[in-house]
Write a protein that holds these residues in place. Sequence first.
Motif, mmCIF file in Angstrom:
data_model
loop_
_atom_site.group_PDB
_atom_site.id
_atom_site.type_symbol
_atom_site.label_atom_id
_atom_site.label_comp_id
_atom_site.label_asym_id
_atom_site.label_seq_id
_atom_site.Cartn_x
_atom_site.Cartn_y
_atom_site.Cartn_z
ATOM 1 N N TYR A 38 37.724 27.772 60.457
ATOM 2 C CA TYR A 38 36.687 28.483 61.209
ATOM 3 C C TYR A 38 35.829 27.487 61.987
ATOM 4 O O TYR A 38 35.601 27.652 63.182
ATOM 5 N N HIS A 39 35.374 26.458 61.321
ATOM 6 C CA HIS A 39 34.498 25.486 61.974
ATOM 7 C C HIS A 39 35.232 24.659 63.022
ATOM 8 O O HIS A 39 34.627 24.229 64.001
ATOM 9 N N ALA A 82 34.125 28.389 65.642
ATOM 10 C CA ALA A 82 32.696 28.166 65.875
ATOM 11 C C ALA A 82 32.451 27.255 67.073
ATOM 12 O O ALA A 82 33.282 26.417 67.414
ATOM 13 N N LYS A 94 28.615 34.719 62.648
ATOM 14 C CA LYS A 94 28.671 34.263 61.266
ATOM 15 C C LYS A 94 30.103 34.188 60.778
ATOM 16 O O LYS A 94 30.970 34.929 61.230
ATOM 17 N N TYR A 95 30.334 33.305 59.826
ATOM 18 C CA TYR A 95 31.638 33.194 59.180
ATOM 19 C C TYR A 95 31.878 34.428 58.329
ATOM 20 O O TYR A 95 31.020 34.856 57.567
ATOM 21 N N ASN A 96 33.070 35.011 58.475
ATOM 22 C CA ASN A 96 33.481 36.147 57.666
ATOM 23 C C ASN A 96 34.917 35.879 57.231
ATOM 24 O O ASN A 96 35.823 35.793 58.059
ATOM 25 N N GLU A 144 35.812 40.930 65.096
ATOM 26 C CA GLU A 144 34.503 41.223 64.517
ATOM 27 C C GLU A 144 33.989 42.586 64.970
ATOM 28 O O GLU A 144 33.322 43.281 64.220
ATOM 29 N N LYS A 163 37.621 28.115 55.693
ATOM 30 C CA LYS A 163 36.308 27.815 56.255
ATOM 31 C C LYS A 163 36.385 26.611 57.201
ATOM 32 O O LYS A 163 35.749 26.591 58.252
#
Length: 61
Positions: free
Chosen positions: A41-42, A46, A2-4, A59, A38
């Motif tokens: 992140y993608h 991801a 998950k994105y954090n 993480e 964000k």
Amino acid sequence: MKYNKSIMLKLINEHRALHDELKKLKSEMGLEKNFAVKALYHSYVAEDGPYMKEYQDLERL
């Protein structure tokens, strides 16, 4: 995975290339910091991105 936001910010601070890309997204595309983080992140974490392993390591901490 998950994105954090806090983990992503740590990753950006550890990698100059990500930091530079964040600045570029903010200035060229006019994105607010949260949206730019964000987007990074993608793009870079991801789905088997080049920084996925480092993100997963942060993480676990």
